[in-house]
Write a protein that holds these residues in place. Sequence first.
Motif, PDB file in Angstrom:
ATOM      1  N   ARG A 157       0.836  -1.194   0.000  1.00 50.15           N
ATOM      2  CA  ARG A 157       0.000   0.000   0.000  1.00 50.15           C
ATOM      3  C   ARG A 157       0.878   1.254   0.000  1.00 50.15           C
ATOM      4  O   ARG A 157       2.025   1.235   0.446  1.00 50.15           O
ATOM      5  N   SER A 158       0.308   2.344  -0.490  1.00 48.03           N
ATOM      6  CA  SER A 158       1.052   3.599  -0.579  1.00 48.03           C
ATOM      7  C   SER A 158       1.400   4.118   0.812  1.00 48.03           C
ATOM      8  O   SER A 158       0.839   3.668   1.823  1.00 48.03           O
ATOM      9  N   SER A 159       2.296   5.077   0.870  1.00 49.55           N
ATOM     10  CA  SER A 159       2.810   5.556   2.157  1.00 49.55           C
ATOM     11  C   SER A 159       1.745   6.212   3.022  1.00 49.55           C
ATOM     12  O   SER A 159       1.899   6.294   4.243  1.00 49.55           O
TER      13      SER A 159
END
Length: 291
Positions: free
Chosen positions: A70-72
């Motif tokens: 998942r993105s930051s």
Amino acid sequence: MKHTGYSEVHLEFDSKAIAARQWGSVEGERVLALHGWLDNCASFDRLAPMLKGINLVALDMAGHGRSYHRSSDANYNIWEETEDILGAAEALGWRKFSLLAHSRGAIAGMIAAGAFPGRVKRLALIDGLVPPSAEDAQAPDILARAIAQRARYSVVRKPRVYRTFAQAVEARMNGMFPLSAWAAGVLTERGIRPADGGFIWRNDPRLMASSTAKLNGAQVRAFLSRLNMPVRLVLAEGGIEGMIERLHPVLKGHKNITVQVMPGSHHLHMEAGAEGIAAWFGPFLRGEADS
């Protein structure tokens, strides 16, 4: 024990990439398999070949195995798995399907089925059903702890390097839930990647952070109340401590949930317990046990 008879699958949806393994015939009953926390789709290497007449696709969940991270700015809250479960089904062209799931995957499967009961035909769960519920008053502390942990695990730092594959397998054997050498080996084979000086785990470190929020008792009951499909739940005699006792009051009034306690540890589907699970789940997932 070798693990054969599957094909590797790559699913893409919503700019996400999910890796998976597929067993059985494409003409069989459609079943998505969801593994537990810090495991991967190899969790089903022993059980899957025993489930005849089933088109079984076992996913590497987000942050695990060979799937996307998942993105930051995103989280790994358990209910967020629902989008990936439905996304994977859409990528496969499946409108209706059943779920076979273990531990954290079983909880994610229950939530997905409760949110979209019209999509899920049957639930076959292994040593997991509902998350431990939280009191409303705990919400501030839960959020604060999660943010602190996210910051800690988001920091780029040198991961632990295992000089040999055998060292990584040994570490996995002695994890939170002890595993046999074979079970640890298949999970490790898919769960590590080469790095300078040896091997490192593929898992996203942020999976170690707790959820930013947790379901309360009323919310858990609301999801369970929407399970209008038949459910079979295997609980391990030597599984998560206190789970069998904790689920007794939760299951009251849910006549569609049938429970069977089987000998074995938390990963009993990867051990000798796989035969008993296959015998009970196979006819169920094929629809032969429907009344």
